[in-house]
Design a protein around this motif. Sequence first.
Motif, PDB file in Angstrom:
ATOM      1  N   ILE A 159       0.844  -1.192   0.000  1.00  0.00           N
ATOM      2  CA  ILE A 159       0.000   0.000   0.000  1.00  0.00           C
ATOM      3  C   ILE A 159       0.880   1.243   0.000  1.00  0.00           C
ATOM      4  CG2 ILE A 159      -1.799   1.264   1.252  1.00  0.00           C
ATOM      5  CD1 ILE A 159      -2.415  -1.486   2.643  1.00  0.00           C
ATOM      6  N   GLU A 160       0.611   2.144  -0.915  1.00  0.00           N
ATOM      7  CA  GLU A 160       1.320   3.421  -0.974  1.00  0.00           C
ATOM      8  C   GLU A 160       0.375   4.498  -0.447  1.00  0.00           C
ATOM      9  OE1 GLU A 160       2.647   3.834  -4.999  1.00  0.00           O
ATOM     10  OE2 GLU A 160       3.763   1.934  -4.949  1.00  0.00           O
ATOM     11  N   GLY A 161       0.639   4.951   0.784  1.00  0.00           N
ATOM     12  CA  GLY A 161      -0.304   5.838   1.454  1.00  0.00           C
ATOM     13  C   GLY A 161       0.332   7.104   1.980  1.00  0.00           C
ATOM     14  N   THR A 162      -0.531   7.964   2.511  1.00  0.00           N
ATOM     15  CA  THR A 162      -0.104   9.235   3.092  1.00  0.00           C
ATOM     16  C   THR A 162      -0.965   9.533   4.307  1.00  0.00           C
ATOM     17  OG1 THR A 162       0.422  10.085   0.880  1.00  0.00           O
ATOM     18  CG2 THR A 162       0.277  11.687   2.658  1.00  0.00           C
ATOM     19  N   ILE A 163      -0.317   9.908   5.428  1.00  0.00           N
ATOM     20  CA  ILE A 163      -1.051  10.442   6.574  1.00  0.00           C
ATOM     21  C   ILE A 163      -1.339  11.899   6.224  1.00  0.00           C
ATOM     22  CG2 ILE A 163      -1.013  10.874   9.054  1.00  0.00           C
ATOM     23  CD1 ILE A 163      -0.978   7.927   8.355  1.00  0.00           C
ATOM     24  N   LYS A 164      -2.516  12.162   5.687  1.00  0.00           N
ATOM     25  CA  LYS A 164      -2.758  13.411   4.977  1.00  0.00           C
ATOM     26  C   LYS A 164      -2.978  14.624   5.867  1.00  0.00           C
ATOM     27  CE  LYS A 164      -4.402  11.463   0.647  1.00  0.00           C
ATOM     28  NZ  LYS A 164      -4.063  10.062   0.921  1.00  0.00           N
ATOM     29  N   GLY A 165      -3.236  14.419   7.135  1.00  0.00           N
ATOM     30  CA  GLY A 165      -3.456  15.564   8.007  1.00  0.00           C
ATOM     31  C   GLY A 165      -3.334  15.158   9.462  1.00  0.00           C
ATOM     32  N   GLU A 166      -3.412  16.124  10.338  1.00  0.00           N
ATOM     33  CA  GLU A 166      -3.300  15.845  11.769  1.00  0.00           C
ATOM     34  C   GLU A 166      -4.444  14.938  12.221  1.00  0.00           C
ATOM     35  OE1 GLU A 166      -2.921  19.488  13.914  1.00  0.00           O
ATOM     36  OE2 GLU A 166      -1.096  20.096  12.849  1.00  0.00           O
ATOM     37  N   ALA A 189      10.061   5.916   7.926  1.00  0.00           N
ATOM     38  CA  ALA A 189      11.169   6.651   8.545  1.00  0.00           C
ATOM     39  C   ALA A 189      12.524   6.222   7.996  1.00  0.00           C
ATOM     40  CB  ALA A 189      11.133   6.470  10.060  1.00  0.00           C
ATOM     41  N   ARG A 190      12.663   4.939   7.627  1.00  0.00           N
ATOM     42  CA  ARG A 190      13.940   4.467   7.073  1.00  0.00           C
ATOM     43  C   ARG A 190      14.283   5.155   5.761  1.00  0.00           C
ATOM     44  NH1 ARG A 190      12.604  -1.709   6.971  1.00  0.00           N
ATOM     45  NH2 ARG A 190      10.494  -0.825   7.077  1.00  0.00           N
ATOM     46  N   TYR A 191      13.260   5.692   5.105  1.00  0.00           N
ATOM     47  CA  TYR A 191      13.459   6.406   3.852  1.00  0.00           C
ATOM     48  C   TYR A 191      13.224   7.904   4.030  1.00  0.00           C
ATOM     49  CZ  TYR A 191      13.792   1.825   1.751  1.00  0.00           C
ATOM     50  OH  TYR A 191      14.208   0.553   1.431  1.00  0.00           O
ATOM     51  N   GLY A 192      13.408   8.368   5.265  1.00  0.00           N
ATOM     52  CA  GLY A 192      13.373   9.791   5.548  1.00  0.00           C
ATOM     53  C   GLY A 192      12.016  10.388   5.803  1.00  0.00           C
ATOM     54  N   SER A 193      10.933   9.637   5.571  1.00  0.00           N
ATOM     55  CA  SER A 193       9.599  10.186   5.785  1.00  0.00           C
ATOM     56  C   SER A 193       9.431  10.646   7.231  1.00  0.00           C
ATOM     57  CB  SER A 193       8.527   9.135   5.474  1.00  0.00           C
ATOM     58  OG  SER A 193       7.242   9.589   5.877  1.00  0.00           O
ATOM     59  N   ILE A 246       0.785  16.292   3.144  1.00  0.00           N
ATOM     60  CA  ILE A 246       1.016  15.604   1.872  1.00  0.00           C
ATOM     61  C   ILE A 246       2.403  14.977   1.790  1.00  0.00           C
ATOM     62  CG2 ILE A 246      -0.602  17.058   0.607  1.00  0.00           C
ATOM     63  CD1 ILE A 246       1.812  18.600  -0.473  1.00  0.00           C
ATOM     64  N   ASN A 247       3.314  15.420   2.668  1.00  0.00           N
ATOM     65  CA  ASN A 247       4.670  14.878   2.657  1.00  0.00           C
ATOM     66  C   ASN A 247       4.861  13.711   3.632  1.00  0.00           C
ATOM     67  OD1 ASN A 247       4.187  16.898   4.573  1.00  0.00           O
ATOM     68  ND2 ASN A 247       6.335  17.308   4.897  1.00  0.00           N
ATOM     69  N   PHE A 248       3.798  13.298   4.334  1.00  0.00           N
ATOM     70  CA  PHE A 248       3.889  12.201   5.312  1.00  0.00           C
ATOM     71  C   PHE A 248       3.548  10.878   4.615  1.00  0.00           C
ATOM     72  CE2 PHE A 248       4.328  15.574   8.176  1.00  0.00           C
ATOM     73  CZ  PHE A 248       4.604  15.116   9.442  1.00  0.00           C
ATOM     74  N   GLY A 249       4.441  10.453   3.738  1.00  0.00           N
ATOM     75  CA  GLY A 249       4.182   9.247   2.960  1.00  0.00           C
ATOM     76  C   GLY A 249       4.695   7.981   3.639  1.00  0.00           C
TER      77      GLY A 249
END
Length: 258
Positions: A159-166, A189-193, A246-249
């Motif tokens: 799954i390719e997802g994003t925590i889109k907001g607080e 986090a291992r990829y900098g997210s 949008i950057n919390f992938g």
Amino acid sequence: MLRPLLILLGAIALVAPSTSQDKKKSDKKDLHGVLLYAIPLVAKTGEKQKLTLRGKGLASVKEIKVVGADDAKVKVLGGKAATVPNNYPGERVGDSEVELELELPKGAKAGEVKLVAIGPGGESRPYTLLLRDDLPAVVEKEPNDGFDQAQTIAIPCAIEGTIKGERDVDVFKFEGKKGDKLRIEMQAARYGSPVDGILTLYDADRRVIDSANDTAGIPDPILNVTLPKDGAYYLSAIDANDLGGINFGYRLIVRRQK
């Protein structure tokens, strides 16, 4: 209750005052630029795509070098400063970004493709790009904020997802059999997210089966579970600090084990 109970332990960090020499070293490092993560976090192979690289000192970057994929094509579209919300950790979110078009060959291998930003101060450290692999890719779709809106998935998948907001919660639903052994792993986090992920697995009655935050020193959660019965299961992904954007992938791998 969808969110697992979080117990926050406070810690006092003692920070020595910085000297002018330390500041000079820090400024020199910033001139080289720092690549933290890509938006979207997962890159494709065999097709042209737009990526935004987020980090520090990237507003003046004019060139991106690709390492580990000889036939890659890259075009820098421009860099700029980026806004960081007051309550967000700037060292994880980044203060600038550079947009590019990237085309990786189909033969590009996961773990080998790295990006290097070249700016006025020189080259940044290489950033390892997270690539799609042979697992079926599933793009997360909103709204999937609770059990009643859970997004149905089939196993195996990534799954390719994003925590889109607080306070965003992403919930996925799948069917399982008693005795199925599953490995559920977040790549973030291992990829900098900036995502500090928590995974929780529920049964059809919405009772918690298992939950994970950091796993064995790895900043991303991993669940290894044996399903207790036949039926539907729900998997939730959240940020431990209730942050998002949008950057919390993240990439979420769900597969059976023998």
